[in-house]
Scaffold this active site. Structure first.
Site, PDB file in Angstrom:
ATOM      1  CD  GLN A   1      -3.309  -4.558   6.691  1.00 23.76           C
ATOM      2  OE1 GLN A   1      -3.231  -3.600   5.915  1.00 23.76           O
ATOM      3  NE2 GLN A   1      -3.957  -5.667   6.366  1.00 23.76           N
TER       4      GLN A   1
ATOM      5  CG  ASP B   1      -9.276  -0.072   5.034  1.00 22.10           C
ATOM      6  OD1 ASP B   1      -9.035  -0.354   3.840  1.00 22.10           O
ATOM      7  OD2 ASP B   1      -8.541  -0.408   5.985  1.00 22.10           O
TER       8      ASP B   1
ATOM      9  CE  LYS C   1      -3.781  -2.495   2.191  1.00 27.91           C
ATOM     10  NZ  LYS C   1      -4.462  -2.879   3.437  1.00 27.91           N
TER      11      LYS C   1
END
Ligand code: NAD
Length: 293
Positions: free
Chosen positions: A96, A119, A52
């Protein structure tokens, strides 16, 4: 059979985003800035976060990686999230998953400012998406929609079977595919670990989205001729003959299912790279919204 090449499409999307960022720079505007919080040192998570951050560099975004030890407490992580919420330089950030056991995942996701929740895991964004309002679509489902759209896969009136009901893939995917949108207007069935006679559903489905995390679960005998298959699964299967000591397997027996499929995603190189591209897309959107566009 057409391969739904996520690597190629994600590169196209990244090029589009990079061109956009270039224009922002030329206008003297601040470029998007994504931050990623990684708690602990799980190998797969490290790889994902690394990709990412690398993707941010590739499109000209700024990025910040925040690494916290495995022993981080819930309140320490919540403090970090508050800091990121308030930091004007950061347009969007991700935490994460999975998190260490001592941390309540739900509490953490609730703490993220929905405007920075690239997200798309905050209930406010989930709710907006479910109600056809504008919000951040979670990156993996967003990537799948883009693949279907860009390969012009017909979804209208088709029977879509989603296998898996997780909050980040299966559940949102089932909602999105039923909605009035380009890749949508499907009649959706959602299957999970308590579904009985799954093969009866898979054999009838025009489109199968497999997100259960069991390597090569979907076999040739379970699908009909012409089926469209989206394989979300990523499992590290130990393999001593491989230099890394493992190989990545999807949820679909690609070699055999691809003989019957009209469209199919490979693993790796299908949904995985799309997820990263759509995270960048959401970060660009977050920046634009913060600029008042
Ligand atoms: P999860 O582990 O949270 O949930 C799995 C789901 O599968 C559950 O809802 C469960 O009910 C269902 N399931 C389990 N066994 C089943 C069975 N025998 N029949 C029917 N349903 C069954 O899953 P997740 O987080 O959505 O991840 C699924 C897979 O996708 C994993 O391999 C994960 O690594 C991968 N993943 C990939 C990406 C990507 O970018 N490609 C993103 C997220 C997750």
């Amino acid at each position: 059979m057409t391969l739904l090449d996520g690597r190629k499409v994600s590169n196209d999307i990244k090029n589009e985003i990079a061109a956009h960022v270039q224009q922002m720079k030329e206008r003297g505007e601040k470029v998007p800035h994504l931050a990623a919080v990684l708690v602990g040192d799980d190998g797969a998570s490290l790889t994902y976060v690394g990709s990412k951050v690398k993707a941010c560099e590739r499109v000209g975004f700024e990025s910040t990686l925040i690494r916290l030890p495995n022993t981080t407490t819930e309140s320490e992580l919540l403090d970090k999230i508050r800091e990121l919420n308030e930091d004007d330089a950061i347009d969007g950030f991700i935490v994460q998953l999975p998190l260490p056991k001592q941390i309540d995942e739900q509490k953490v996701l609730m703490a993220v400012d929905p405007r920075k929740d690239v997200d798309g895991f905050h209930p406010e964004n989930f709710g907006k998406i479910a109600l056809d309002m504008e919000g951040f679509i979670p990156a993996t489902p967003f990537g799948i929609l883009q693949l279907l759209e860009r390969f012009q896969v017909e979804t209208k009136g088709k029977h879509t079977l989603v296998i898996g009901r997780s909050h980040i893939v299966g559940r949102p995917m089932s909602i999105l595919m039923s909605q009035k949108r380009k890749a949508g207007n499907s009649t959706v069935t959602i299957a999970h670990s308590h579904t009985e006679n799954l093969a009866e559903f898979t054999k009838k489905a025009d489109i199968i989205i497999a997100a259960l995390g069991i390597p090569e679960f979907l076999t040739e005998a379970m699908v009909k001729e012409g089926v469209v298959v989206i394989d979300v699964g990523i499992t590290r299967v130990p393999d001593a003959s491989h230099p890394k000591g493992y190989v990545i397997k999807g949820d679909v027996d690609f070699e055999n299912v691809s003989k019957k499929a009209s469209f199919i995603t490979p693993v790796p190189g299908g949904v995985g790279p799309m997820t990263i591209a759509m995270l960048l897309q959401n970060t660009l959107l977050a920046r634009k919204q913060r600029m008042g566009h």
